[in-house]
Write an enzyme that holds these catalytic residues in place. Structure first.
Site, short mmCIF file in Angstrom:
data_model
loop_
_atom_site.label_atom_id
_atom_site.label_comp_id
_atom_site.label_asym_id
_atom_site.label_seq_id
_atom_site.Cartn_x
_atom_site.Cartn_y
_atom_site.Cartn_z
N ASN A 92 0.80 -1.22 0.00
CA ASN A 92 0.00 0.00 0.00
C ASN A 92 0.84 1.28 0.00
O ASN A 92 0.36 2.33 -0.37
CB ASN A 92 -0.95 0.01 1.20
CG ASN A 92 -0.29 -0.41 2.49
OD1 ASN A 92 0.24 -1.52 2.60
ND2 ASN A 92 -0.28 0.49 3.45
N SER A 101 -11.13 -5.11 0.12
CA SER A 101 -11.87 -4.05 0.79
C SER A 101 -12.54 -3.13 -0.22
O SER A 101 -11.88 -2.64 -1.15
CB SER A 101 -10.91 -3.25 1.68
OG SER A 101 -11.56 -2.12 2.19
N GLY A 102 -13.84 -2.87 -0.03
CA GLY A 102 -14.62 -2.10 -1.00
C GLY A 102 -14.11 -0.70 -1.27
O GLY A 102 -14.08 -0.24 -2.42
N THR A 111 -25.95 -9.20 11.19
CA THR A 111 -26.90 -8.94 10.11
C THR A 111 -26.15 -8.45 8.87
O THR A 111 -25.30 -7.56 8.97
CB THR A 111 -27.93 -7.88 10.56
OG1 THR A 111 -28.61 -8.41 11.71
CG2 THR A 111 -28.94 -7.59 9.46
N CYS A 114 -2.16 5.36 7.88
CA CYS A 114 -2.23 4.86 9.24
C CYS A 114 -1.07 5.34 10.08
O CYS A 114 -1.16 5.42 11.28
CB CYS A 114 -2.26 3.34 9.24
SG CYS A 114 -3.39 2.67 8.04
C1 LIG Z 1 -6.45 -0.29 3.35
C2 LIG Z 1 -5.74 -1.57 3.55
C3 LIG Z 1 -6.16 -2.50 4.54
C4 LIG Z 1 -7.29 -2.18 5.50
O1 LIG Z 1 -8.54 -2.16 4.86
P1 LIG Z 1 -9.80 -1.48 5.58
O2 LIG Z 1 -10.96 -1.87 4.74
O3 LIG Z 1 -9.55 -0.03 5.59
O4 LIG Z 1 -9.88 -2.08 6.95
C5 LIG Z 1 -5.48 -3.68 4.65
N1 LIG Z 1 -4.44 -3.98 3.85
C6 LIG Z 1 -4.01 -3.14 2.89
C7 LIG Z 1 -2.88 -3.54 2.00
C8 LIG Z 1 -4.64 -1.91 2.71
O5 LIG Z 1 -4.21 -1.06 1.78
#
Ligand SMILES: *Cc1c(COP(=O)(O)O)cnc(C)c1O
Length: 393
Positions: free
Chosen positions: A151, A199-200, A237, A325
């Protein structure tokens, strides 16, 4: 000029397709997908359609997709779930030093519970060497967790090679593909992964929704105990609007991966070349080829990353230093330290992450504004002053 958003690795704007797919779920289609009446059955139907779409985008079966609250939960579930379900077999986990904190902090917690974790080093480009993975395997190893794409620096890891090794040793292989899905082609079979997190909100879907792919037959404990949702493996849910929005965004991203990828790579490389040629004492972090199409990460010596971000923000440009982060903390990024950058160089790093919403004009604007900001910041830096004096001697 409008604001320029180049922080798409932190989160992305919701695409119109995702939004319009979600809106009815907040209106008439508000049902509980586990209710047996018509309103519930309608919600169930929509949810299962979303599951099929997500599965298709990954080359998986619908029943192997579990909706979660996001990438963090998927990583936690995969790693803790596999660790505890296979504890009788062994207690050793292999991961890398450059994983997202959702993986690293989970592994560190497991160490406190008596598991042993190997954090593999990476090379100067952030690449994990598959031979290191193989060499780290012991008869106690129960899980390998390596990310598909980093990331911060955008490095794309040799996942299918690691997958082959995991399979040959019959070890569960989890992959955090949060940055990869929608950016590069993902296929669970050719990658040889047993679990995969996504992750969406990283591909123009909504926040608070993600998925964990779990290959049929993989031993993983339940993570959230409660009702019988998600085949009894993930209670709570169902988040129907989230799932529907994520599926719509995922389909759009995956369908246009090639077209977007080529456009993004062209913009990315122009941005990288422009920065390196206009700003002396700057360097590219990450690999030039094995790199996410939208990722730019540079270190600019003798400037403070945070100061750079603030000045860019004043100029209407949103970027990030290290990862979202870690910004706000003064520790340099664990990823930049792992690729061998000295602390002071790691501190002056800038990530600009592009998406299909960015334009060539925006790249031009950044290239116009950034060198000026750097020059002004360096003019105030005693360290740069010392350095330049040293050069003149
Ligand atoms: C953003 C990210 C996450 C965390 O995802 P969230 O949906 O924000 O909890 C985990 N791993 C990587 C590589 C990311 O870029």
């Amino acid at each position: 000029m409008d604001r320029i958003y180049m922080d798409n690795a932190a989160t992305t704007a919701i695409c119109p397709e995702a939004l319009s797919a979600m809106l009815p779920c907040f209106g008439d289609h508000f049902g509980n997908a586990s209710s047996i009446h018509g309103t519930g059955r309608d919600a169930r139907k929509t949810l299962e359609e979303a599951r099929r779409t997500v599965a298709e985008c990954l080359g998986a079966k619908a029943q192997e997709i579990y909706f979660t609250s996001g990438g963090t939960e998927s990583d936690n579930w995969a790693i803790k779930g596999a660790a505890y379900a296979n504890r009788k077999k062994g207690s050793h986990i292999i991961t890398s030093q450059i994983e997202h904190h959702a993986v690293l902090h989970t592994c560190e917690w497991l160490e406190k519970q008596g598991f042993r974790v190997t954090y593999l080093p990476v090379d100067e480009y952030g690449l994990v060497n598959p031979r290191d993975v193989e060499a780290a395997i012991t008869d106690q190893t129960i899980l390998i967790s390596i990310m598909a794409a980093n990331n911060e620096i955008g490095t794309i890891e040799p996942i299918s090679e690691i997958g082959k090794i995991a399979k040959a040793h019959k070890i569960i292989f989890h992959c955090d593909a949060v940055q990869a899905v929608g950016a590069i082609p993902v296929d669970v079979d050719s990658w040889g992964v047993d679990m995969l997190s996504l992750s969406g909100h990283k591909f123009h879907g909504p926040k608070g929704i993600g998925a964990l792919y779990i290959r049929t037959g993989t031993k993983v404990d339940i993570f959230l105990h409660g009702g019988a949702q998600e085949r009894g493996r993930r209670a709570s849910t169902e988040n129907v609007p989230g799932a529907v929005g994520m599926a719509a965004a995922m389909k759009k991203a995956v369908d246009s991966i090639e077209e977007n990828g080529m456009r993004l790579i062209a913009m990315r490389d122009r941005l990288i070349q422009g920065i390196l040629s206009r700003i002396p004492y700057s360097r590219l972090n990450g690999h030039s080829l094995y790199r996410l199409p939208g990722n730019v990460n540079v270190s600019i010596q003798y400037v403070e990353g945070e100061a750079l971000l603030l000045r860019l923000d004043l100029a209407g440009i949103a970027g990030s230093s290290g990862s979202a982060c870690t910004s706000g903390s003064l520790d340099p990024s664990h990823v930049l330290l792992a690729i061998g950058l000295p602390h002071e160089v790691a501190h002056g790093s800038l990530r600009l992450s592009l998406s299909d919403g960015n334009t060539e004009e925006e790249v031009d604007e950044v290239l116009r504004v950034l060198p000026d900001i750097v020059e002004k910041l360096r003019a105030m830096s005693p360290m740069y002053d010392d350095f330049i004096r040293g050069q003149r001697k």
